[in-house]
Design an enzyme around this catalytic site. Structure first.
Site, PDB file in Angstrom:
ATOM      1  N   GLU A  51     -25.207   1.168  22.525  1.00  0.00           N
ATOM      2  CA  GLU A  51     -26.415   1.707  23.161  1.00  0.00           C
ATOM      3  C   GLU A  51     -27.227   2.563  22.195  1.00  0.00           C
ATOM      4  OE1 GLU A  51     -25.459   2.301  27.812  1.00  0.00           O
ATOM      5  OE2 GLU A  51     -23.953   3.151  26.454  1.00  0.00           O
ATOM      6  N   GLY A  60     -21.272   3.222  24.129  1.00  0.00           N
ATOM      7  CA  GLY A  60     -22.328   4.139  23.715  1.00  0.00           C
ATOM      8  C   GLY A  60     -22.776   3.915  22.289  1.00  0.00           C
ATOM      9  N   ALA A  66     -17.992   6.066  24.062  1.00  0.00           N
ATOM     10  CA  ALA A  66     -17.860   7.404  24.612  1.00  0.00           C
ATOM     11  C   ALA A  66     -16.437   7.921  24.408  1.00  0.00           C
ATOM     12  CB  ALA A  66     -18.210   7.395  26.099  1.00  0.00           C
ATOM     13  N   GLU A 101     -17.874  -1.510  29.012  1.00  0.00           N
ATOM     14  CA  GLU A 101     -17.671  -0.581  30.134  1.00  0.00           C
ATOM     15  C   GLU A 101     -17.079  -1.256  31.371  1.00  0.00           C
ATOM     16  OE1 GLU A 101     -20.994   1.191  27.610  1.00  0.00           O
ATOM     17  OE2 GLU A 101     -20.417  -0.810  28.304  1.00  0.00           O
TER      18      GLU A 101
END
Length: 255
Positions: free
Chosen positions: A109, A106, A61, A129
């Site tokens: 993911e 991300g 992110a 994270e």
């Protein structure tokens, strides 16, 4: 635009283009959702490759963007974040992630939303994270544990550590490791092969498998049963069976 869709011979390539690290900011997330929904509708796209370029898939992110968000802002945004990734995961066509370089947070993911993952020897994957005092928020706690099992997923998520391509392969996080220069070529070849297959049957297989993983076996069997019977109404089924009888297995061509 930070994500582009290119379509050729039935294969759609979703290209992440936000140098230098393809950080997945809000605009990129929203664009992913928009293009995933477009791919779902388009009949000329029969299989998909997600690619971040030769050097990096997506490093996560946009932390600077997230840093200024408070609790209220993230409550408002978190559902849209998940929805953008879910739109990719629910593309009713075969999807392969072509992973080179970093696929972290991300980025990892996003790769988890694909049906198949081909990684370069230079790939590094992880869910870091926890090192920010957070947990994965775009599906990582759910998709990673379903893919590699809860204890292995907890190891990666609890520690935030990165794994190289060989360990990712051993964990089942990626499905194939190839030289970095060949990642996109091999991912495209995988997609191109399936783009020539029976589109409705491939959609049925994907939905039956994914639904079964998310629910009890009786519900999964019901979905399988309904799709199996329903495919007998398709022209592809007629073509496949006729070709098998007349020419032998594996020679059918589909529209």
């Amino acid at each position: 635009m930070t994500v582009h869709l290119e379509v050729a011979e039935g294969v759609g390539t979703l290209r992440l283009e936000r140098p230098p690290m393809n950080a997945l900011d809000v605009a990129t997330q929203d664009r992913l959702k928009e293009l995933a929904e477009e791919i779902t509708r388009r009949e000329d796209v029969r299989a998909v490759v997600i690619h971040g370029g030769e050097k990096v898939f997506a490093a996560g992110a946009d932390i600077k963007e997230m840093q200024v968000m408070d609790h209220a802002a993230m409550i408002a945004r978190s559902r849209a974040l998940q929805d953008s990734f879910t739109a990719v995961a629910r593309i009713p066509k075969p999807v392969v992630a072509a992973v080179t370089g970093y696929a972290l947070g991300g980025g990892c993911e996003l790769a988890l939303c694909a049906d198949f993952r081909i990684a370069g020897e230079n790939a590094k994957l992880g869910q870091p994270e926890i090192l920010l005092g957070l947990i994965p928020g775009a599906g990582g706690t759910q998709r990673l544990s379903r893919l590699i099992g809860p204890s292995k997923a907890k190891d990666l998520i609890f520690t935030g550590r990165q794994v190289k391509a060989d360990e990712a392969l051993a964990l089942g996080l990626v499905d194939r490791v190839v030289p970095a220069a060949e990642v996109y070529e091999q991912a495209h070849a995988w997609a191109a092969r399936l783009a020539k297959g029976p589109a409705i049957a491939l959609r049925a297989a994907k939905e039956a498998i994914d639904t079964g993983l998310e629910t009890d076996i009786e519900t999964g069997l019901a979905v399988e049963r309904n799709w199996f019977a329903g495919l007998f109404a398709t022209e592809d089924r007629e073509r496949g069976m006729r070709s098998f009888v007349e020419e032998g297995p594996g020679k059918a061509t589909f529209l």
